[in-house]
Design a protein around this motif. Sequence first.
Motif, PDB file in Angstrom:
ATOM      1  N   SER A   1      -4.082   9.997  -9.213  1.00 43.31           N
ATOM      2  CA  SER A   1      -3.541   8.610  -9.283  1.00 43.31           C
ATOM      3  C   SER A   1      -4.050   7.957  -8.065  1.00 43.31           C
ATOM      4  CB  SER A   1      -2.248   8.548  -9.624  1.00 43.31           C
ATOM      5  OG  SER A   1      -1.325   9.319  -8.564  1.00 43.31           O
ATOM      6  N   GLY A   2      -4.752   8.546  -7.265  1.00 40.99           N
ATOM      7  CA  GLY A   2      -5.156   7.707  -5.912  1.00 40.99           C
ATOM      8  C   GLY A   2      -5.619   6.319  -6.042  1.00 40.99           C
ATOM      9  N   ALA A   3      -6.295   5.987  -7.006  1.00 35.21           N
ATOM     10  CA  ALA A   3      -6.733   4.470  -6.966  1.00 35.21           C
ATOM     11  C   ALA A   3      -5.797   3.835  -7.823  1.00 35.21           C
ATOM     12  CB  ALA A   3      -8.193   4.562  -7.407  1.00 35.21           C
ATOM     13  N   GLU A   4      -4.830   4.318  -8.616  1.00 32.21           N
ATOM     14  CA  GLU A   4      -3.881   3.562  -9.285  1.00 32.21           C
ATOM     15  C   GLU A   4      -2.728   3.913  -8.701  1.00 32.21           C
ATOM     16  OE1 GLU A   4      -3.382   2.372 -13.796  1.00 32.21           O
ATOM     17  OE2 GLU A   4      -2.780   4.643 -13.622  1.00 32.21           O
ATOM     18  N   TRP A   5      -1.850   2.804  -8.514  1.00 31.57           N
ATOM     19  CA  TRP A   5      -0.557   3.147  -7.662  1.00 31.57           C
ATOM     20  C   TRP A   5       0.468   2.719  -8.800  1.00 31.57           C
ATOM     21  CZ3 TRP A   5      -1.058   0.833  -2.061  1.00 31.57           C
ATOM     22  CH2 TRP A   5      -1.886   1.670  -1.430  1.00 31.57           C
ATOM     23  N   ALA A   6       1.684   3.131  -8.598  1.00 31.11           N
ATOM     24  CA  ALA A   6       2.694   3.046  -9.621  1.00 31.11           C
ATOM     25  C   ALA A   6       4.045   2.933  -8.962  1.00 31.11           C
ATOM     26  CB  ALA A   6       2.703   4.047 -10.851  1.00 31.11           C
ATOM     27  N   ALA A   7       4.774   2.063  -9.381  1.00 33.83           N
ATOM     28  CA  ALA A   7       6.272   2.030  -8.639  1.00 33.83           C
ATOM     29  C   ALA A   7       6.934   1.578  -9.820  1.00 33.83           C
ATOM     30  CB  ALA A   7       5.958   0.869  -7.448  1.00 33.83           C
ATOM     31  N   PHE A   8       8.375   1.487  -9.436  1.00 38.44           N
ATOM     32  CA  PHE A   8       9.648   0.959 -10.442  1.00 38.44           C
ATOM     33  C   PHE A   8      10.251   0.021  -9.658  1.00 38.44           C
ATOM     34  CE2 PHE A   8       8.323   5.279 -11.668  1.00 38.44           C
ATOM     35  CZ  PHE A   8       8.350   5.032 -13.163  1.00 38.44           C
ATOM     36  N   LYS A   9      10.632  -0.935 -10.474  1.00 34.41           N
ATOM     37  CA  LYS A   9      11.648  -1.934  -9.896  1.00 34.41           C
ATOM     38  C   LYS A   9      12.510  -2.668 -11.134  1.00 34.41           C
ATOM     39  CE  LYS A   9      12.020  -6.667  -7.691  1.00 34.41           C
ATOM     40  NZ  LYS A   9      11.067  -7.748  -7.172  1.00 34.41           N
TER      41      LYS A   9
ATOM     42  N   VAL B   1      -5.692  -0.298  -7.395  1.00 33.83           N
ATOM     43  CA  VAL B   1      -6.093  -0.778  -5.991  1.00 33.83           C
ATOM     44  C   VAL B   1      -7.361  -0.321  -5.651  1.00 33.83           C
ATOM     45  CG1 VAL B   1      -3.541  -0.548  -5.622  1.00 33.83           C
ATOM     46  CG2 VAL B   1      -4.959   1.342  -5.084  1.00 33.83           C
ATOM     47  N   HIS B   2      -7.599  -1.273  -4.571  1.00 34.97           N
ATOM     48  CA  HIS B   2      -8.944  -1.272  -4.058  1.00 34.97           C
ATOM     49  C   HIS B   2      -8.964  -1.426  -2.413  1.00 34.97           C
ATOM     50  CE1 HIS B   2     -10.916  -2.003  -7.723  1.00 34.97           C
ATOM     51  NE2 HIS B   2      -9.887  -3.030  -8.155  1.00 34.97           N
ATOM     52  N   GLY B   3      -9.883  -0.691  -1.822  1.00 34.31           N
ATOM     53  CA  GLY B   3      -9.931  -0.863  -0.414  1.00 34.31           C
ATOM     54  C   GLY B   3     -11.216   0.188  -0.126  1.00 34.31           C
ATOM     55  N   ARG B   4     -11.504  -0.137   1.163  1.00 33.23           N
ATOM     56  CA  ARG B   4     -12.834   0.434   1.825  1.00 33.23           C
ATOM     57  C   ARG B   4     -12.512   2.001   2.240  1.00 33.23           C
ATOM     58  NH1 ARG B   4     -13.903  -2.996   6.914  1.00 33.23           N
ATOM     59  NH2 ARG B   4     -15.787  -1.520   6.837  1.00 33.23           N
ATOM     60  N   TRP B   5     -11.394   2.334   2.157  1.00 37.58           N
ATOM     61  CA  TRP B   5     -11.040   3.721   2.727  1.00 37.58           C
ATOM     62  C   TRP B   5     -10.479   4.756   1.553  1.00 37.58           C
ATOM     63  CZ3 TRP B   5     -12.467   5.743   7.215  1.00 37.58           C
ATOM     64  CH2 TRP B   5     -12.876   4.790   8.426  1.00 37.58           C
ATOM     65  N   THR B   6     -11.005   5.763   1.404  1.00 43.48           N
ATOM     66  CA  THR B   6     -10.443   6.711   0.435  1.00 43.48           C
ATOM     67  C   THR B   6     -10.618   7.963   1.182  1.00 43.48           C
ATOM     68  OG1 THR B   6     -11.313   5.738  -1.580  1.00 43.48           O
ATOM     69  CG2 THR B   6     -10.598   7.864  -1.732  1.00 43.48           C
ATOM     70  N   THR B   7      -9.496   8.822   1.201  1.00 41.04           N
ATOM     71  CA  THR B   7      -9.529   9.905   2.029  1.00 41.04           C
ATOM     72  C   THR B   7      -8.461  11.188   1.172  1.00 41.04           C
ATOM     73  OG1 THR B   7      -7.499   9.875   3.251  1.00 41.04           O
ATOM     74  CG2 THR B   7      -9.041   8.530   4.351  1.00 41.04           C
ATOM     75  N   ASN B   8      -8.629  12.433   1.563  1.00 41.99           N
ATOM     76  CA  ASN B   8      -7.893  13.308   1.009  1.00 41.99           C
ATOM     77  C   ASN B   8      -6.956  14.170   1.900  1.00 41.99           C
ATOM     78  OD1 ASN B   8      -9.723  14.766   2.958  1.00 41.99           O
ATOM     79  ND2 ASN B   8     -10.384  16.588   1.391  1.00 41.99           N
ATOM     80  N   GLN B   9      -6.677  13.307   3.101  1.00 48.56           N
ATOM     81  CA  GLN B   9      -5.742  13.742   3.928  1.00 48.56           C
ATOM     82  C   GLN B   9      -4.731  12.654   4.438  1.00 48.56           C
ATOM     83  OE1 GLN B   9      -5.818  16.703   6.182  1.00 48.56           O
ATOM     84  NE2 GLN B   9      -6.868  17.489   4.462  1.00 48.56           N
ATOM     85  N   GLY B  10      -3.402  12.902   4.140  1.00 50.34           N
ATOM     86  CA  GLY B  10      -2.401  12.058   4.437  1.00 50.34           C
ATOM     87  C   GLY B  10      -2.324  11.462   5.687  1.00 50.34           C
ATOM     88  N   ASP B  11      -2.656  12.468   6.642  1.00 44.75           N
ATOM     89  CA  ASP B  11      -2.540  11.979   8.015  1.00 44.75           C
ATOM     90  C   ASP B  11      -3.671  11.279   8.557  1.00 44.75           C
ATOM     91  OD1 ASP B  11      -4.365  14.265   7.704  1.00 44.75           O
ATOM     92  OD2 ASP B  11      -4.078  14.938   9.765  1.00 44.75           O
ATOM     93  N   ILE B  12      -4.815  11.321   8.020  1.00 51.09           N
ATOM     94  CA  ILE B  12      -5.797  10.200   8.093  1.00 51.09           C
ATOM     95  C   ILE B  12      -5.372   8.768   7.628  1.00 51.09           C
ATOM     96  CG2 ILE B  12      -8.184   9.724   7.719  1.00 51.09           C
ATOM     97  CD1 ILE B  12      -7.798  11.848   9.559  1.00 51.09           C
ATOM     98  N   ASN B  13      -4.860   8.944   6.364  1.00 54.18           N
ATOM     99  CA  ASN B  13      -4.299   7.617   5.982  1.00 54.18           C
ATOM    100  C   ASN B  13      -3.122   6.993   6.701  1.00 54.18           C
ATOM    101  OD1 ASN B  13      -6.213   7.559   3.940  1.00 54.18           O
ATOM    102  ND2 ASN B  13      -4.690   7.701   2.157  1.00 54.18           N
ATOM    103  N   LYS B  14      -2.459   7.879   7.363  1.00 52.85           N
ATOM    104  CA  LYS B  14      -1.377   7.257   8.263  1.00 52.85           C
ATOM    105  C   LYS B  14      -1.820   6.561   9.425  1.00 52.85           C
ATOM    106  CE  LYS B  14       2.498   8.771  11.366  1.00 52.85           C
ATOM    107  NZ  LYS B  14       3.104   9.915  11.967  1.00 52.85           N
ATOM    108  N   ARG B  15      -3.017   7.238  10.035  1.00 52.54           N
ATOM    109  CA  ARG B  15      -3.684   6.973  11.227  1.00 52.54           C
ATOM    110  C   ARG B  15      -4.521   5.737  10.930  1.00 52.54           C
ATOM    111  NH1 ARG B  15      -7.071  11.501  13.951  1.00 52.54           N
ATOM    112  NH2 ARG B  15      -7.786   9.852  15.276  1.00 52.54           N
ATOM    113  N   LEU B  16      -5.123   5.355   9.872  1.00 51.62           N
ATOM    114  CA  LEU B  16      -5.810   4.265   9.324  1.00 51.62           C
ATOM    115  C   LEU B  16      -4.738   3.045   9.212  1.00 51.62           C
ATOM    116  CD1 LEU B  16      -8.552   5.590   6.905  1.00 51.62           C
ATOM    117  CD2 LEU B  16      -8.726   4.737   8.946  1.00 51.62           C
ATOM    118  N   ALA B  17      -3.657   3.353   8.580  1.00 55.64           N
ATOM    119  CA  ALA B  17      -2.622   2.501   8.728  1.00 55.64           C
ATOM    120  C   ALA B  17      -2.061   1.988   9.929  1.00 55.64           C
ATOM    121  CB  ALA B  17      -1.376   2.821   7.782  1.00 55.64           C
ATOM    122  N   LEU B  18      -1.801   2.926  10.707  1.00 55.94           N
ATOM    123  CA  LEU B  18      -1.399   2.528  12.251  1.00 55.94           C
ATOM    124  C   LEU B  18      -2.425   1.668  12.850  1.00 55.94           C
ATOM    125  CD1 LEU B  18       0.165   6.082  13.317  1.00 55.94           C
ATOM    126  CD2 LEU B  18       1.263   3.859  13.040  1.00 55.94           C
ATOM    127  N   SER B  19      -3.767   1.826  12.621  1.00 53.22           N
ATOM    128  CA  SER B  19      -4.644   1.131  13.257  1.00 53.22           C
ATOM    129  C   SER B  19      -4.989  -0.273  12.671  1.00 53.22           C
ATOM    130  CB  SER B  19      -5.981   1.701  13.586  1.00 53.22           C
ATOM    131  OG  SER B  19      -6.500   2.070  12.396  1.00 53.22           O
TER     132      SER B  19
END
Length: 194
Positions: free
Chosen positions: A100-108, A117-135
Motif C-alpha cells: 500500500s506504499g503509494a496508496e495511503w489509508a486512514a480513518f476518521k 499519493v504522489h511524490g518524487r521520493w519512494t524508498t524501502n527504508q523508514g529511516d530514510i523517509n524520516k530523514r527526508l521528512a526532517l529535511s
Amino acid sequence: MPTMYTNAVLLTQLQCFMDKNPDVDLHLHLLDSRVDLISEGFDAAVRIGKLDDSGLYVKKIGTTVIQACASPSYIQKRGMPKDFEDLSNHDCLRYNNLTSGAEWAAFKDGKEFRKRVHGRWTTNQGDINKRLALSGEGIAVLPDFIIGDAFETGALVPVLNDFLFYVSDIHIVYPQKRHMPASLRALIDHLAGA
C-alpha cells in the motif's frame, strides 16, 4: 528482524534477554522485507503489520501507531493539508516495502479514506523517509517508534492529526516445531513479556 524496530525497541530487550541467558548465542538478521522462514532456515522472525495466513505460529509482542508527519519548514512552504484530498497537492514520501506504499489509508469518524499519493521520493527504508521528512522533502507516514523522538523535539509535526492512519500489531512468528529449542521458547516468551 526489521532494522528500525530492532534499533529503536528490540535491541534493548534482546540485550536484557542475553544478560539473563549467558549460554545462548543469538544470530540476528536485520532485513526490512519478509523472508520465508522455512526455506531460508530461520527459527523466527518479527513482523509488523498484517500477517499472511502462512501456517506459522504467531505471538504478539507489541503495537505501533502509524502517523503522517512533516517538518515545520515543509508546512511553512507548502501549507498544512486540511483533509485527505489535500494530499494531492503535496509531495508524499512513499514506502515501497508495503503493497500500500503509494496508496495511503486512514480513518476518521468511523469512515475509511483512501488516496493514491504522489511524490518524487519512494524508498524501502523508514529511516530514510524520516530523514527526508526532517529535511523538508515531503509528508511521510511512519510508525511511532521511528518518529517519536522527532515529535518530542518539534523537528516533525503531525499532519492530518484528526485521521487515524492505523495501529499495527507487531508479532514474532515461527514455524511449528515439535522439539522447539528451550532458548527459542525463552526468547519468544521474553519478547512477548511472559
